[in-house]
Every structure is written in C-alpha cells, then in structure tokens.
Design a protein around this motif. Structure first.
Motif, PDB file in Angstrom:
ATOM      1  N   GLU A  51     -80.935 -23.243 -51.933  1.00 47.53           N
ATOM      2  CA  GLU A  51     -80.997 -22.115 -51.007  1.00 47.53           C
ATOM      3  C   GLU A  51     -80.621 -20.818 -51.702  1.00 47.53           C
ATOM      4  O   GLU A  51     -79.831 -20.822 -52.644  1.00 47.53           O
ATOM      5  CB  GLU A  51     -80.056 -22.360 -49.820  1.00 47.53           C
ATOM      6  CG  GLU A  51     -80.476 -23.565 -49.006  1.00 47.53           C
ATOM      7  CD  GLU A  51     -79.559 -23.840 -47.833  1.00 47.53           C
ATOM      8  OE1 GLU A  51     -78.447 -23.276 -47.781  1.00 47.53           O
ATOM      9  OE2 GLU A  51     -79.958 -24.636 -46.977  1.00 47.53           O
ATOM     10  N   SER A  52     -81.159 -19.748 -51.217  1.00 41.46           N
ATOM     11  CA  SER A  52     -80.840 -18.431 -51.774  1.00 41.46           C
ATOM     12  C   SER A  52     -79.417 -18.055 -51.377  1.00 41.46           C
ATOM     13  O   SER A  52     -78.880 -18.549 -50.382  1.00 41.46           O
ATOM     14  CB  SER A  52     -81.809 -17.387 -51.233  1.00 41.46           C
ATOM     15  OG  SER A  52     -81.561 -17.184 -49.848  1.00 41.46           O
ATOM     16  N   PRO A  53     -78.790 -17.148 -52.129  1.00 39.50           N
ATOM     17  CA  PRO A  53     -77.450 -16.696 -51.762  1.00 39.50           C
ATOM     18  C   PRO A  53     -77.408 -16.083 -50.353  1.00 39.50           C
ATOM     19  O   PRO A  53     -76.437 -16.259 -49.632  1.00 39.50           O
ATOM     20  CB  PRO A  53     -77.119 -15.641 -52.827  1.00 39.50           C
ATOM     21  CG  PRO A  53     -77.961 -16.017 -53.996  1.00 39.50           C
ATOM     22  CD  PRO A  53     -79.221 -16.588 -53.406  1.00 39.50           C
ATOM     23  N   GLU A  54     -78.489 -15.413 -49.953  1.00 31.63           N
ATOM     24  CA  GLU A  54     -78.526 -14.800 -48.622  1.00 31.63           C
ATOM     25  C   GLU A  54     -78.495 -15.874 -47.529  1.00 31.63           C
ATOM     26  O   GLU A  54     -77.782 -15.744 -46.537  1.00 31.63           O
ATOM     27  CB  GLU A  54     -79.779 -13.931 -48.457  1.00 31.63           C
ATOM     28  CG  GLU A  54     -79.855 -12.753 -49.403  1.00 31.63           C
ATOM     29  CD  GLU A  54     -80.287 -13.127 -50.821  1.00 31.63           C
ATOM     30  OE1 GLU A  54     -79.917 -12.377 -51.740  1.00 31.63           O
ATOM     31  OE2 GLU A  54     -80.947 -14.168 -51.013  1.00 31.63           O
ATOM     32  N   LEU A  88     -75.125 -19.294 -43.485  1.00 34.66           N
ATOM     33  CA  LEU A  88     -74.720 -20.631 -43.069  1.00 34.66           C
ATOM     34  C   LEU A  88     -73.259 -20.949 -43.358  1.00 34.66           C
ATOM     35  O   LEU A  88     -72.785 -22.026 -43.035  1.00 34.66           O
ATOM     36  CB  LEU A  88     -75.604 -21.669 -43.780  1.00 34.66           C
ATOM     37  CG  LEU A  88     -77.093 -21.571 -43.474  1.00 34.66           C
ATOM     38  CD1 LEU A  88     -77.875 -22.470 -44.410  1.00 34.66           C
ATOM     39  CD2 LEU A  88     -77.363 -21.933 -42.033  1.00 34.66           C
ATOM     40  N   LYS A  89     -72.530 -20.032 -43.947  1.00 31.72           N
ATOM     41  CA  LYS A  89     -71.173 -20.315 -44.408  1.00 31.72           C
ATOM     42  C   LYS A  89     -70.190 -20.716 -43.309  1.00 31.72           C
ATOM     43  O   LYS A  89     -69.272 -21.465 -43.584  1.00 31.72           O
ATOM     44  CB  LYS A  89     -70.597 -19.132 -45.176  1.00 31.72           C
ATOM     45  CG  LYS A  89     -70.771 -19.279 -46.648  1.00 31.72           C
ATOM     46  CD  LYS A  89     -69.919 -18.285 -47.374  1.00 31.72           C
ATOM     47  CE  LYS A  89     -69.996 -18.571 -48.849  1.00 31.72           C
ATOM     48  NZ  LYS A  89     -69.312 -17.585 -49.632  1.00 31.72           N
ATOM     49  N   ALA A  90     -70.366 -20.253 -42.123  1.00 29.00           N
ATOM     50  CA  ALA A  90     -69.414 -20.580 -41.057  1.00 29.00           C
ATOM     51  C   ALA A  90     -69.352 -22.088 -40.868  1.00 29.00           C
ATOM     52  O   ALA A  90     -70.334 -22.742 -40.582  1.00 29.00           O
ATOM     53  CB  ALA A  90     -69.829 -19.903 -39.757  1.00 29.00           C
ATOM     54  N   GLY A  91     -68.186 -22.664 -41.097  1.00 31.89           N
ATOM     55  CA  GLY A  91     -67.999 -24.094 -40.911  1.00 31.89           C
ATOM     56  C   GLY A  91     -68.492 -24.964 -42.048  1.00 31.89           C
ATOM     57  O   GLY A  91     -68.441 -26.178 -41.950  1.00 31.89           O
ATOM     58  N   GLY A 105     -77.056 -16.854 -58.403  1.00 27.96           N
ATOM     59  CA  GLY A 105     -78.493 -17.052 -58.221  1.00 27.96           C
ATOM     60  C   GLY A 105     -78.667 -18.003 -57.068  1.00 27.96           C
ATOM     61  O   GLY A 105     -77.892 -18.005 -56.133  1.00 27.96           O
ATOM     62  N   ALA A 106     -79.670 -18.847 -57.125  1.00 33.25           N
ATOM     63  CA  ALA A 106     -79.886 -19.844 -56.091  1.00 33.25           C
ATOM     64  C   ALA A 106     -78.718 -20.824 -56.099  1.00 33.25           C
ATOM     65  O   ALA A 106     -78.015 -20.957 -57.085  1.00 33.25           O
ATOM     66  CB  ALA A 106     -81.202 -20.564 -56.326  1.00 33.25           C
ATOM     67  N   THR A 107     -78.511 -21.511 -55.009  1.00 34.31           N
ATOM     68  CA  THR A 107     -77.392 -22.417 -54.841  1.00 34.31           C
ATOM     69  C   THR A 107     -77.886 -23.800 -54.482  1.00 34.31           C
ATOM     70  O   THR A 107     -78.814 -23.943 -53.696  1.00 34.31           O
ATOM     71  CB  THR A 107     -76.460 -21.897 -53.718  1.00 34.31           C
ATOM     72  OG1 THR A 107     -76.045 -20.579 -54.050  1.00 34.31           O
ATOM     73  CG2 THR A 107     -75.255 -22.790 -53.558  1.00 34.31           C
ATOM     74  N   VAL A 108     -77.272 -24.833 -55.050  1.00 32.58           N
ATOM     75  CA  VAL A 108     -77.596 -26.207 -54.727  1.00 32.58           C
ATOM     76  C   VAL A 108     -76.746 -26.634 -53.548  1.00 32.58           C
ATOM     77  O   VAL A 108     -75.528 -26.474 -53.562  1.00 32.58           O
ATOM     78  CB  VAL A 108     -77.299 -27.149 -55.932  1.00 32.58           C
ATOM     79  CG1 VAL A 108     -77.603 -28.586 -55.574  1.00 32.58           C
ATOM     80  CG2 VAL A 108     -78.066 -26.718 -57.150  1.00 32.58           C
ATOM     81  N   VAL A 109     -77.378 -27.142 -52.476  1.00 34.24           N
ATOM     82  CA  VAL A 109     -76.669 -27.560 -51.268  1.00 34.24           C
ATOM     83  C   VAL A 109     -77.046 -29.002 -50.972  1.00 34.24           C
ATOM     84  O   VAL A 109     -78.227 -29.360 -50.984  1.00 34.24           O
ATOM     85  CB  VAL A 109     -77.033 -26.671 -50.066  1.00 34.24           C
ATOM     86  CG1 VAL A 109     -76.344 -27.149 -48.806  1.00 34.24           C
ATOM     87  CG2 VAL A 109     -76.666 -25.222 -50.348  1.00 34.24           C
ATOM     88  N   LEU A 110     -76.059 -29.846 -50.722  1.00 37.00           N
ATOM     89  CA  LEU A 110     -76.247 -31.259 -50.472  1.00 37.00           C
ATOM     90  C   LEU A 110     -76.129 -31.535 -48.979  1.00 37.00           C
ATOM     91  O   LEU A 110     -75.213 -31.050 -48.348  1.00 37.00           O
ATOM     92  CB  LEU A 110     -75.169 -32.024 -51.237  1.00 37.00           C
ATOM     93  CG  LEU A 110     -75.045 -33.513 -51.065  1.00 37.00           C
ATOM     94  CD1 LEU A 110     -76.301 -34.186 -51.593  1.00 37.00           C
ATOM     95  CD2 LEU A 110     -73.835 -34.001 -51.816  1.00 37.00           C
ATOM     96  N   GLU A 111     -77.079 -32.272 -48.395  1.00 41.18           N
ATOM     97  CA  GLU A 111     -77.017 -32.693 -46.996  1.00 41.18           C
ATOM     98  C   GLU A 111     -76.386 -34.077 -46.972  1.00 41.18           C
ATOM     99  O   GLU A 111     -76.949 -35.019 -47.469  1.00 41.18           O
ATOM    100  CB  GLU A 111     -78.422 -32.738 -46.375  1.00 41.18           C
ATOM    101  CG  GLU A 111     -79.089 -31.414 -46.259  1.00 41.18           C
ATOM    102  CD  GLU A 111     -78.563 -30.567 -45.115  1.00 41.18           C
ATOM    103  OE1 GLU A 111     -77.883 -31.108 -44.234  1.00 41.18           O
ATOM    104  OE2 GLU A 111     -78.841 -29.371 -45.116  1.00 41.18           O
TER     105      GLU A 111
END
Length: 141
Positions: A113-116, A121-124, A134-140
């Motif tokens: 996901e992009s930093p924006e 989505l940061k809340a919680g 740069g881009a960020t790796v996010v794990l579901e």
C-alpha cells in the motif's frame, strides 16, 4: 486484522522476515520473491519446526531425454523454503509441498500500500516501528 510489516525498501527481492502478530504466536514469514510478496505461517506441518527460518532456495528437477542419460537441473531458485529441522520443502507462493502430499502451510494475503493509504488506515492498526519512505508491505492476518 491488519499488520504493518514495514517499508518495501526494507524487504528487497530475495529477502524475508518473520513477524509476530498477536493472533499468530509462531510467527509469519514474509518473503519477497522477485518483487512479489508472500506470507506463510512459521510452522512446518510435519513436526512443527520453524519453517520460515529455513533456507530459501530452489530445487532439482529430473529430465529424461529420449536419446541420452537422465539429467538433473536446478529450477525455481528463490521460490522454495526448506524447513530447518527435516528439510521438507514448500512453495513460498502457495504453501504446498513440492512433493505429492496433502500437507500444506497456511498462507496469508499480502498487500503493498502507498504511504497515503496507510495513513488513512492507521486508526486501530497494530504496527511495528518503521520509517515509511515509499510503498509499505501490509500483512492480512
């Protein structure tokens, strides 16, 4: 649950890391295979070994040409992880064994996901300390 792994630049192609979200005590291995991200539970289904701490490598494949002797070839370099306990090999992309078996490692969806988007989505969101450049790796999970 979403779990922020870190910046894409912190996990270059051929590298991996193990993260420990609250719901997965054994951890989850996150792998960068040629710029694509995959995640596997860090538990080998054979005897519970720390699968994602094993070596990432390829595997051998036999070829039987009709006119000469059998040949072995090294294939799928960087796509296989071998459990450090008994060397069972699993496909990083699917979690399946490379031999015929019903055994499989749980895999998890991974998004970049992009930093924006991450800021929205940061809340919680449970996070680990990282610098996002740069881009960020996010794990579901």
């Amino acid at each position: 649950m979403r779990y922020v792994v870190g910046a894409v630049s912190d996990l270059p192609p051929g590298s991996s890391t193990i993260v420990y979200p609250d719901k997965v005590k054994s951890g989850i291995g996150v792998f960068n295979v040629e710029g694509q991200f995959y995640a596997l539970k860090n538990t080998c289904p054979h005897m519970g070994g720390p699968l994602c701490k094993g070596k990432v490598r390829g595997t051998s494949q036999a070829e039987l040409p009709a006119d000469r002797l059998p040949e072995m070839h090294w294939v799928r370099d960087g796509e296989i992880v071998a459990c450090p306990w008994h060397h069972w090999e699993f496909e990083i992309k699917t979690g399946r064994t490379i031999f015929e078996s019903k055994q499989k490692v749980r895999s998890y969806p991974v998004k970049v996901e992009s930093p924006e988007e991450l800021e929205r989505l940061k809340a919680g969101v449970e996070t680990v300390p990282v610098t996002i450049e740069g881009a960020t790796v996010v794990l579901e999970v």
